[in-house]
Design an enzyme around this catalytic site. Sequence first.
Site, PDB file in Angstrom:
ATOM      1  N   GLU A  56       2.820  -1.138  -2.542  1.00  0.00           N
ATOM      2  CA  GLU A  56       1.507  -0.801  -3.544  1.00  0.00           C
ATOM      3  C   GLU A  56       1.533   0.878  -3.491  1.00  0.00           C
ATOM      4  O   GLU A  56       1.480   1.420  -2.657  1.00  0.00           O
ATOM      5  CB  GLU A  56       0.000  -1.396  -3.055  1.00  0.00           C
ATOM      6  CG  GLU A  56       0.302  -2.923  -3.075  1.00  0.00           C
ATOM      7  CD  GLU A  56       0.506  -3.482  -4.348  1.00  0.00           C
ATOM      8  OE1 GLU A  56       0.180  -2.892  -5.331  1.00  0.00           O
ATOM      9  OE2 GLU A  56       0.558  -4.723  -4.296  1.00  0.00           O
ATOM     10  N   CYS A 120      -7.027  -7.315   0.380  1.00  0.00           N
ATOM     11  CA  CYS A 120      -5.840  -6.302   0.586  1.00  0.00           C
ATOM     12  C   CYS A 120      -6.016  -4.764  -0.286  1.00  0.00           C
ATOM     13  O   CYS A 120      -5.883  -3.782   0.330  1.00  0.00           O
ATOM     14  CB  CYS A 120      -4.669  -7.080  -0.218  1.00  0.00           C
ATOM     15  SG  CYS A 120      -4.203  -8.435   0.704  1.00  0.00           S
TER      16      CYS A 120
END
EC number: 3.4.19.3
Length: 180
Positions: A56, A120
């Site tokens: 990410e 998350c």
Amino acid sequence: ELEKLGLRDDVDLHVYEVPVEYQTVQRLIPALWKKHSPQLVVHVGVSGMATTVTLEKCGHNVGYKGLDNCRFCPGSQCCVEGGPECIDSVIDMDTVCKRVSALGLDVTVTISKDAGRYLCDFTYYTSLYQSRGRSAFVHVPPLGKPYTAEQLGRALQAIIEEMLDVLEHSEDKIHCQHEH
């Protein structure tokens, strides 16, 4: 699995399980940063939608509407009131992805710019905010879908070692520029 494998000798690895709770994240992440003063924190989360190991690039501040495991959701629907909308990791995820992919592990590594606006993403943003970008987040698929614990452990080991290498080299450049 990563705890069993470990990292290179000059790295102290601390592993924590972070509950899927907004308020715990808001307390725990700053406390861990304060306790360890780490060079880097790498968060790992399971995504039922993931079919690859996903790096990410950034965390988002707003859009948190889903209830956590305590049936709580921040009233503001954000991580840090007044914080920037998005914070990028200082780690060059494209470089990490290319390097890990070149190692020939039996795991596919990809890049994402959206960690999902749930715990998350909330955890990642909180950590990025706390660390001025010195955090990373890796999404992994559920065990066996398609990777084993051993495959994921080896992939995480390689990813973190490459992240540390990229971070160290980018800091060398920064120090070099300051000296001139």
